[in-house]
Design a protein around this motif. Structure first.
Motif, PDB file in Angstrom:
ATOM      1  N   ALA A   8      65.415  75.800  57.626  1.00 57.82           N
ATOM      2  CA  ALA A   8      64.256  75.224  58.683  1.00 57.82           C
ATOM      3  C   ALA A   8      64.474  75.657  60.183  1.00 57.82           C
ATOM      4  N   ASP A   9      63.450  75.731  60.665  1.00 56.88           N
ATOM      5  CA  ASP A   9      63.271  76.459  62.096  1.00 56.88           C
ATOM      6  C   ASP A   9      62.770  75.384  62.981  1.00 56.88           C
ATOM      7  N   VAL A  37      46.282  85.188  70.904  1.00 59.80           N
ATOM      8  CA  VAL A  37      46.505  85.546  69.529  1.00 59.80           C
ATOM      9  C   VAL A  37      46.665  84.447  68.471  1.00 59.80           C
ATOM     10  N   ILE A  38      45.820  83.905  67.759  1.00 57.58           N
ATOM     11  CA  ILE A  38      45.959  82.864  66.896  1.00 57.58           C
ATOM     12  C   ILE A  38      46.369  83.344  65.595  1.00 57.58           C
ATOM     13  N   VAL A  39      47.659  82.787  65.411  1.00 58.54           N
ATOM     14  CA  VAL A  39      48.451  83.001  64.053  1.00 58.54           C
ATOM     15  C   VAL A  39      48.278  81.923  62.917  1.00 58.54           C
ATOM     16  N   MET A  40      47.495  82.009  61.856  1.00 62.08           N
ATOM     17  CA  MET A  40      47.173  81.117  60.932  1.00 62.08           C
ATOM     18  C   MET A  40      48.149  81.323  59.767  1.00 62.08           C
ATOM     19  N   THR A  41      48.750  80.227  59.465  1.00 69.99           N
ATOM     20  CA  THR A  41      49.884  80.174  58.449  1.00 69.99           C
ATOM     21  C   THR A  41      49.479  80.234  57.132  1.00 69.99           C
ATOM     22  N   GLU A  42      50.295  80.937  56.276  1.00 72.08           N
ATOM     23  CA  GLU A  42      50.238  81.076  54.822  1.00 72.08           C
ATOM     24  C   GLU A  42      50.696  79.682  54.213  1.00 72.08           C
ATOM     25  N   MET A  43      50.595  79.599  52.968  1.00 73.59           N
ATOM     26  CA  MET A  43      51.057  78.504  52.091  1.00 73.59           C
ATOM     27  C   MET A  43      52.600  78.586  52.142  1.00 73.59           C
ATOM     28  N   PRO A  44      53.313  77.615  52.068  1.00 73.79           N
ATOM     29  CA  PRO A  44      53.085  76.149  52.299  1.00 73.79           C
ATOM     30  C   PRO A  44      53.069  75.744  53.564  1.00 73.79           C
ATOM     31  N   GLY A  45      52.812  76.332  54.491  1.00 74.28           N
ATOM     32  CA  GLY A  45      52.987  76.073  56.033  1.00 74.28           C
ATOM     33  C   GLY A  45      53.599  76.682  56.806  1.00 74.28           C
ATOM     34  N   ILE A  46      53.631  76.590  58.098  1.00 77.42           N
ATOM     35  CA  ILE A  46      54.447  77.183  59.068  1.00 77.42           C
ATOM     36  C   ILE A  46      56.021  77.274  58.889  1.00 77.42           C
ATOM     37  N   SER A  47      56.474  78.366  57.931  1.00 76.11           N
ATOM     38  CA  SER A  47      57.581  78.714  57.572  1.00 76.11           C
ATOM     39  C   SER A  47      58.328  79.374  58.874  1.00 76.11           C
ATOM     40  N   PRO A  48      59.780  79.465  58.552  1.00 78.83           N
ATOM     41  CA  PRO A  48      60.556  80.366  59.339  1.00 78.83           C
ATOM     42  C   PRO A  48      59.958  81.959  59.243  1.00 78.83           C
ATOM     43  N   ASP A  73      55.790  71.498  59.533  1.00 81.30           N
ATOM     44  CA  ASP A  73      56.161  72.860  60.521  1.00 81.30           C
ATOM     45  C   ASP A  73      57.546  73.047  60.553  1.00 81.30           C
ATOM     46  N   GLY A  74      57.819  74.367  60.310  1.00 79.11           N
ATOM     47  CA  GLY A  74      59.275  74.813  60.386  1.00 79.11           C
ATOM     48  C   GLY A  74      60.089  74.457  58.956  1.00 79.11           C
ATOM     49  N   ALA A  75      59.536  73.860  58.371  1.00 81.15           N
ATOM     50  CA  ALA A  75      60.163  73.353  57.056  1.00 81.15           C
ATOM     51  C   ALA A  75      60.452  74.531  55.982  1.00 81.15           C
ATOM     52  N   VAL A  76      61.343  74.559  55.268  1.00 80.99           N
ATOM     53  CA  VAL A  76      61.409  75.241  53.920  1.00 80.99           C
ATOM     54  C   VAL A  76      61.488  74.533  52.631  1.00 80.99           C
ATOM     55  N   PRO A  77      60.289  74.078  52.283  1.00 76.52           N
ATOM     56  CA  PRO A  77      60.166  72.866  51.503  1.00 76.52           C
ATOM     57  C   PRO A  77      60.898  73.054  50.081  1.00 76.52           C
ATOM     58  N   SER A  78      60.995  72.209  49.102  1.00 76.97           N
ATOM     59  CA  SER A  78      61.380  72.516  47.803  1.00 76.97           C
ATOM     60  C   SER A  78      60.152  73.064  47.188  1.00 76.97           C
TER      61      SER A  78
END
Length: 272
Positions: A8-9, A37-48, A73-78
């Motif tokens: 996790a970040d 600059v707008i950075v839009m996250t990929e699936m499944p969220g704002i990862s590290p 945000d910041g997670a590395v989910p299962s």
């Protein structure tokens, strides 16, 4: 900040702001100085991995606005949790995951965020990159006059039509006309064997936008084969994420060259 991209970040080097636009409040992680600059996250969220890319943009001389659109945000989910995020987004009123010919409603909010970023940061305008689920959003955001540098990375919507575009015909025509009139371009990236963003989609972009659409198709062999987050290990079985999970951070690698081309694109359009 994560020591490992599989941990996790904390996003501690970003300021978490609650921004209300069009009567809708969203958390936006902001860092850096310079044009927005707008950075839009990929699936499944704002990862590290996504946060790492945002830091590269910041360090190149920009103010990054990274909105929280889904996931933790910041997670590395299962894999199970991440699949739940994906399913929820697919039925959310904010997104149009299925069916070509229409834009996700959330793009109106993102266009307002672009206006705000321009007001706050100054400069000639702002840039944006969408990835995967948000991949096409940067193109739709070209309806906002302050948007000057759109990057479309592995655009995956609509999920049910490989050759479909997640934008209405009227909006696509307006964007195409603006690109031609102002001599602007759209950078786009995908891996050759990506099952979520196939050749048919890029062909549809090229048909609609002509030489204003600048595609980059990377060989599958250029994708990072190393350890990946659980969601990717289980559900993303082909090379997919050009500047995040499948990027190889080594000199001479095609994915690193793609990252550098994107940063140069932002600099050319926004720093002059």
């Amino acid at each position: 900040m994560a020591e490992s991209l599989l941990e996790a970040d904390s996003l501690s080097d970003f300021a978490a702001r609650e921004i209300t636009l069009l009567d809708v409040a969203k958390k936006v992680h902001v860092t850096g100085d310079g044009p927005g600059v707008i950075v839009m996250t990929e699936m499944p969220g704002i990862s590290p991995h996504v946060a790492r890319f945002a830091r590269w943009v910041r360090d190149a001389g920009f103010t990054v606005y990274m909105p929280s659109l889904f996931g933790r945000d910041g997670a590395v989910p299962s894999a199970e949790e991440a699949a739940g995020v994906f399913r929820h987004a697919c039925v959310s009123a904010e997104f149009r995951a299925f069916g070509a010919g229409g834009s996700s409603p959330v793009t109106k909010w993102l266009r307002a965020l672009a206006r705000l970023a321009h007001e706050e940061c100054g400069g000639p305008g702002v840039g944006a990159i969408g990835m995967c689920f948000t991949g096409n959003f940067a193109l739709t955001m070209m309806l906002e006059p302050s948007m000057l540098a759109p990057v479309v990375s592995q655009p995956s919507l609509p999920l049910d039509d490989p050759g479909g575009l997640e934008i209405s015909p009227e909006e696509l025509e307006a964007v195409a006309e603006r690109l031609k009139r102002e001599e602007l371009t759209v950078l786009a990236y995908r891996f050759e064997g990506d099952s979520f963003c196939r050749a048919e989609r890029f062909a549809a972009y090229e048909k609609a936008l002509g030489d204003r659409f600048v595609p980059r198709v990377l060989p599958d062999a250029a994708a990072n084969p190393g350890p990946k987050p659980p969601f990717f290990e289980q559900f993303v079985t082909t090379p997919h994420s050009v500047v995040t999970v499948h990027l190889i951070d080594e000199a001479g690698q095609p994915t690193l060259a793609a990252r550098d081309e994107i940063l140069a694109f932002f600099k050319e359009r926004l720093l002059g």
